[in-house]
Design a protein around this motif. Sequence first.
Motif, PDB file in Angstrom:
ATOM      1  N   GLY A 219      25.149  48.353  48.485  1.00  0.00           N
ATOM      2  CA  GLY A 219      26.553  48.102  48.796  1.00  0.00           C
ATOM      3  C   GLY A 219      27.360  47.953  47.525  1.00  0.00           C
TER       4      GLY A 219
ATOM      5  N   GLU B  91      27.706  35.434  43.294  1.00  0.00           N
ATOM      6  CA  GLU B  91      27.515  36.198  42.056  1.00  0.00           C
ATOM      7  C   GLU B  91      26.706  35.416  41.029  1.00  0.00           C
ATOM      8  OE1 GLU B  91      28.526  39.557  41.394  1.00  0.00           O
ATOM      9  OE2 GLU B  91      28.402  39.238  43.533  1.00  0.00           O
TER      10      GLU B  91
ATOM     11  N   GLY C  75      31.500  46.442  45.899  1.00  0.00           N
ATOM     12  CA  GLY C  75      32.776  45.769  46.118  1.00  0.00           C
ATOM     13  C   GLY C  75      33.868  46.522  45.388  1.00  0.00           C
ATOM     14  N   LEU C  76      34.931  46.866  46.117  1.00  0.00           N
ATOM     15  CA  LEU C  76      36.100  47.487  45.486  1.00  0.00           C
ATOM     16  C   LEU C  76      37.191  46.426  45.389  1.00  0.00           C
ATOM     17  CD1 LEU C  76      37.874  50.033  44.617  1.00  0.00           C
ATOM     18  CD2 LEU C  76      38.548  50.142  47.019  1.00  0.00           C
ATOM     19  N   GLY C  77      37.694  46.205  44.190  1.00  0.00           N
ATOM     20  CA  GLY C  77      38.807  45.266  44.009  1.00  0.00           C
ATOM     21  C   GLY C  77      40.073  45.911  44.546  1.00  0.00           C
TER      22      GLY C  77
ATOM     23  N   GLN D 155      29.345  39.329  49.938  1.00  0.00           N
ATOM     24  CA  GLN D 155      28.187  40.221  49.946  1.00  0.00           C
ATOM     25  C   GLN D 155      26.940  39.651  50.613  1.00  0.00           C
ATOM     26  OE1 GLN D 155      26.811  41.643  46.090  1.00  0.00           O
ATOM     27  NE2 GLN D 155      24.744  41.619  46.923  1.00  0.00           N
TER      28      GLN D 155
ATOM     29  N   GLY E 181      32.156  47.367  41.624  1.00  0.00           N
ATOM     30  CA  GLY E 181      30.865  46.895  41.140  1.00  0.00           C
ATOM     31  C   GLY E 181      29.918  46.894  42.326  1.00  0.00           C
TER      32      GLY E 181
HETATM   33  O1  4AD Z   1      31.851  43.300  40.155  1.00  0.00           O
HETATM   34  P1  4AD Z   1      32.096  42.194  41.128  1.00  0.00           P
HETATM   35  O2  4AD Z   1      32.054  40.807  40.622  1.00  0.00           O
HETATM   36  O3  4AD Z   1      31.033  42.419  42.291  1.00  0.00           O
HETATM   37  C1  4AD Z   1      30.819  41.627  43.368  1.00  0.00           C
HETATM   38  O4  4AD Z   1      31.465  40.656  43.671  1.00  0.00           O
HETATM   39  C2  4AD Z   1      29.727  42.158  44.280  1.00  0.00           C
HETATM   40  N1  4AD Z   1      29.288  41.056  45.144  1.00  0.00           N
HETATM   41  C3  4AD Z   1      30.256  43.331  45.062  1.00  0.00           C
HETATM   42  C4  4AD Z   1      29.227  43.899  45.986  1.00  0.00           C
HETATM   43  O5  4AD Z   1      28.303  44.535  45.528  1.00  0.00           O
HETATM   44  N2  4AD Z   1      29.380  43.706  47.272  1.00  0.00           N
HETATM   45  O6  4AD Z   1      33.500  42.427  41.828  1.00  0.00           O
HETATM   46  C5  4AD Z   1      33.783  43.636  42.507  1.00  0.00           C
HETATM   47  C6  4AD Z   1      35.147  44.164  42.148  1.00  0.00           C
HETATM   48  C7  4AD Z   1      35.323  44.472  40.663  1.00  0.00           C
HETATM   49  O7  4AD Z   1      34.812  45.745  40.357  1.00  0.00           O
HETATM   50  C8  4AD Z   1      36.819  44.403  40.513  1.00  0.00           C
HETATM   51  O8  4AD Z   1      37.426  45.604  40.959  1.00  0.00           O
HETATM   52  C9  4AD Z   1      37.197  43.304  41.480  1.00  0.00           C
HETATM   53  O9  4AD Z   1      36.136  43.169  42.402  1.00  0.00           O
HETATM   54  N3  4AD Z   1      37.401  42.033  40.782  1.00  0.00           N
HETATM   55  C10 4AD Z   1      38.602  41.473  40.542  1.00  0.00           C
HETATM   56  N4  4AD Z   1      39.849  41.897  40.834  1.00  0.00           N
HETATM   57  C11 4AD Z   1      40.870  41.112  40.462  1.00  0.00           C
HETATM   58  N5  4AD Z   1      40.729  39.924  39.824  1.00  0.00           N
HETATM   59  C12 4AD Z   1      39.503  39.456  39.523  1.00  0.00           C
HETATM   60  N6  4AD Z   1      39.366  38.279  38.923  1.00  0.00           N
HETATM   61  C13 4AD Z   1      38.364  40.245  39.876  1.00  0.00           C
HETATM   62  N7  4AD Z   1      37.030  40.088  39.736  1.00  0.00           N
HETATM   63  C14 4AD Z   1      36.466  41.177  40.300  1.00  0.00           C
END
Ligand code: 4AD
Length: 480
Positions: A447, A166, A449-451, A209, A406
């Motif tokens: 793509g 990231e 990412g779903l938390g 990712q 995201g």
């Molecule tokens: O938005 P983020 O940082 O996106 C990525 O990591 C991309 N590489 C994803 C991708 O496109 N493949 O994180 C994605 C999701 C966030 O929307 C959130 O739901 C979750 O990961 N997330 C967390 N959940 C819990 N604790 C945290 N510290 C989190 N940080 C992100």
Amino acid sequence: MFNKRTRIKEILLSDNVNYQTTVMGWVRTFRNTQFIALNDGSTNNNLQVVVALGSLDESTLKRITTGACIKATGEIIASLGKGQKVELTANEIEILGDSDAEKFPLQPKKHSLEFLREIAHLRFRTNTFGAIFRVRHSLAFAIHEFFNKKGFVYLHTPVITASDAEGAGEMFKVTTLPLDGTAPKNEDGSINFKEDFFGRSTNLTVSGQLEGELAAMAFSDIYTFGPTFRAENSNTTRHLAEFWMIEPEMAFSDLEDNMNLAEDFIKYIIKYAMENNKEDLEFLTQRLDEEEKQKPQNERSEMNLMQKLEFVVNNSFERITYTEAIDILKDCSHNKKKKFQYIVDKWGIDLQSEHERYLVEKHFKKPVILTNYPKEIKAFYMRQNDDGKTVAAMDILAPGIGEIVGGSQREERLEKLTQRMNEMHIPTEELDWYLDTRRFGACPHAGFGLGFERIVQFVTGMGNIRDVIPFPRYPKSASF
Ligand code: 4AD
Ligand code: MG
């Protein structure tokens, strides 16, 4: 063979009576030295085990205490009492594990979530956490089912890596070098990671990712589902230092394909839980109703948990651009009355969770997909739009939670990508393997990412993310 038993869920679901069986489980309560409420975790509902009067000696009876583990054999009969259809009249009871009732921390009464977090090793044995973790299981299962049906390949990306996917620098270091000051140093005094286990500086992954993209350039569609680690010092109800993330990556896809997949995906897994965890969700709905009753009227939610889930599954998500969102926020009375902690005054600002929640909960009252963010506030790999200012990003915001997804269309043009990396001071030499995908057969791809814990929070209605993962890790806490 020891494990000859019937699960309590099976007994309670069936209309069969008058048969012999064995059950095993943990005693929730023992009333009038006769009625045991027994739970084996297959369902929140207890089986009533009736101890036939005079069938057990005094010393065994004394060992049937809250928390004890027992094996009971007897006949399933139509229940004589109220509250259950069937019960087991036990003619044999064996104590498998004693539990000192005085010392067992879980008393048959209501405990606060905060207290239960301190005894996370025992909280699985409460109705609330039983329900939460069965729902969590179902959602995980549904995720694999969804992607499997669509022909996606499940890819295991590394947990230890040398890259910061990231580019946000929120990484936990992984090293075997001594921490007592004797680690080998370079001439300039910095640590010499060439001497470290991997011969370089490494960290726990913040996202799978980048590796996922490599595989998508071969299998077309892949997804990852694994733990991710972020050393962000966020003490909120939505952040963990260790959380699970699902990251699909699709070749031959643009931002719209990405949004369509994400929306279908979220609806699919919620629907799965609604169909397969009806009792647990009904229990959690009641739990939330009671919690809501403690709040002042104007803060209470209009819909209960079940209705919210129903609503999300049956309505399309609102799709708007970042620019449109800023206009809505700038002009809303909430902003004008300075009710936001961070006032929305200009295009380009990063949205705070109070802004996201306003859009979702007050303005649209449904999940919202925000697209095309300013490139300055997003990661280097997002595809640059023709306006030169924005990137093809998307965030999905959910009521009560804020950001749950995201994602973006990826920058597949080598020149544009390296130029952006240079601007953002991301070392291109270290990510040369990533850039190879742009050199050899690149294609439009996207793509997200779903938390995982955030969607579990949404589906279970739990207010704190620390209550939807078995053993939460957050600043100053790594118990168990
Ligand atoms: O938005 P983020 O940082 O996106 C990525 O990591 C991309 N590489 C994803 C991708 O496109 N493949 O994180 C994605 C999701 C966030 O929307 C959130 O739901 C979750 O990961 N997330 C967390 N959940 C819990 N604790 C945290 N510290 C989190 N940080 C992100
Ligand atoms: Mg994000």
